[in-house]
Design a protein around this motif. Structure first.
Motif, PDB file in Angstrom:
ATOM      1  N   THR A 107       0.837  -1.207   0.000  1.00 48.03           N
ATOM      2  CA  THR A 107       0.000   0.000   0.000  1.00 48.03           C
ATOM      3  C   THR A 107       0.867   1.250   0.000  1.00 48.03           C
ATOM      4  O   THR A 107       0.619   2.198  -0.755  1.00 48.03           O
ATOM      5  CB  THR A 107      -0.945   0.006   1.224  1.00 48.03           C
ATOM      6  N   THR A 110       2.568   1.545  -3.449  1.00 43.56           N
ATOM      7  CA  THR A 110       1.594   1.928  -4.473  1.00 43.56           C
ATOM      8  C   THR A 110       1.244   3.402  -4.366  1.00 43.56           C
ATOM      9  O   THR A 110       1.202   4.117  -5.376  1.00 43.56           O
ATOM     10  CB  THR A 110       0.314   1.071  -4.344  1.00 43.56           C
ATOM     11  N   THR A 111       1.012   3.849  -3.153  1.00 40.61           N
ATOM     12  CA  THR A 111       0.679   5.262  -2.940  1.00 40.61           C
ATOM     13  C   THR A 111       1.839   6.154  -3.371  1.00 40.61           C
ATOM     14  O   THR A 111       1.641   7.172  -4.043  1.00 40.61           O
ATOM     15  CB  THR A 111       0.319   5.508  -1.471  1.00 40.61           C
ATOM     16  N   MET A 127      -4.317   5.419   4.972  1.00 45.85           N
ATOM     17  CA  MET A 127      -3.706   4.356   5.773  1.00 45.85           C
ATOM     18  C   MET A 127      -4.572   3.980   6.977  1.00 45.85           C
ATOM     19  O   MET A 127      -4.576   2.821   7.380  1.00 45.85           O
ATOM     20  CB  MET A 127      -2.302   4.762   6.235  1.00 45.85           C
ATOM     21  N   LEU A 130      -7.451   1.641   5.788  1.00 50.70           N
ATOM     22  CA  LEU A 130      -6.832   0.413   5.287  1.00 50.70           C
ATOM     23  C   LEU A 130      -6.201  -0.383   6.428  1.00 50.70           C
ATOM     24  O   LEU A 130      -6.239  -1.615   6.429  1.00 50.70           O
ATOM     25  CB  LEU A 130      -5.801   0.736   4.207  1.00 50.70           C
ATOM     26  N   TYR A 134      -6.925  -4.245   7.129  1.00 55.48           N
ATOM     27  CA  TYR A 134      -5.852  -5.241   7.157  1.00 55.48           C
ATOM     28  C   TYR A 134      -5.756  -5.921   8.517  1.00 55.48           C
ATOM     29  O   TYR A 134      -5.666  -7.140   8.607  1.00 55.48           O
ATOM     30  CB  TYR A 134      -4.496  -4.609   6.827  1.00 55.48           C
TER      31      TYR A 134
END
Length: 173
Positions: A107, A110-111, A127, A130, A134
């Motif tokens: 993540t 990717t960000t 975050m 997410l 997660y």
């Protein structure tokens, strides 16, 4: 040592014993890693939420990178106190949390890639929701493995509730 086939009753007894050993290992000390991650995530969430709310500056969302600082500490701690017995269940639980850790890293990458490719400022504010998803997945999967009903069923409603609050706050702000 002689190898023989287990009957159904012996097989179920062995599986039950392995699950109980994993539960006991978590009670004795192996579960402390889960607690350290949980406490540090909770503390970081509260601190970052307060800083972003009080300063109205999204640059504080970069504080999520501090989660990666906990990883080497826990790895060092594990090397200093290796478990006496590692069951298959213990290995599976460890691998579940390794996957969750990699999800955080992916993540982040990717960000950062989106920021680099599209030249946009990325504040990592996503975050928080997410992280809830997660961590909730990890706790639920761990609960399925150790047959802890509260671990299986508590993360989804908590994640949904907090993400709903996050979405409503994003609409307001």
């Amino acid at each position: 040592m002689e190898e023989r086939q287990l009957n159904e009753k012996e097989s179920l007894a062995l599986i039950t014993q392995m699950i109980n050993t994993s539960k006991k290992n978590m009670e004795i000390g192996q579960g402390n890693y889960l607690l350290v991650w949980g406490y540090s995530t909770t503390a970081l969430s509260i601190i970052l939420f307060a800083l972003i709310t009080l300063t109205h500056n999204l640059v504080w969302s970069w504080g999520w990178m501090l989660m990666f600082a906990v990883w080497p500490v826990i790895s060092y701690w594990k090397k200093q106190q290796p478990p006496k017995v590692v069951t298959y269940t213990d290995k599976v639980i460890m691998q579940v949390w390794q996957v969750m850790g990699w999800m955080f890293i992916i993540t982040f990458l990717t960000t950062g890639t989106i920021e680099f490719i599209f030249g946009r400022y990325v504040d990592f504010i996503l975050m928080l929701p997410l992280s809830l998803i997660y961590c909730g997945l990890g706790v639920s999967i761990t609960g399925i493995i150790v047959q802890g009903r509260w671990m299986i069923y508590s993360p989804p409603p908590v994640s949904l509730h907090h993400n709903y609050l996050y979405a409503n706050d994003a609409d307001d702000g």
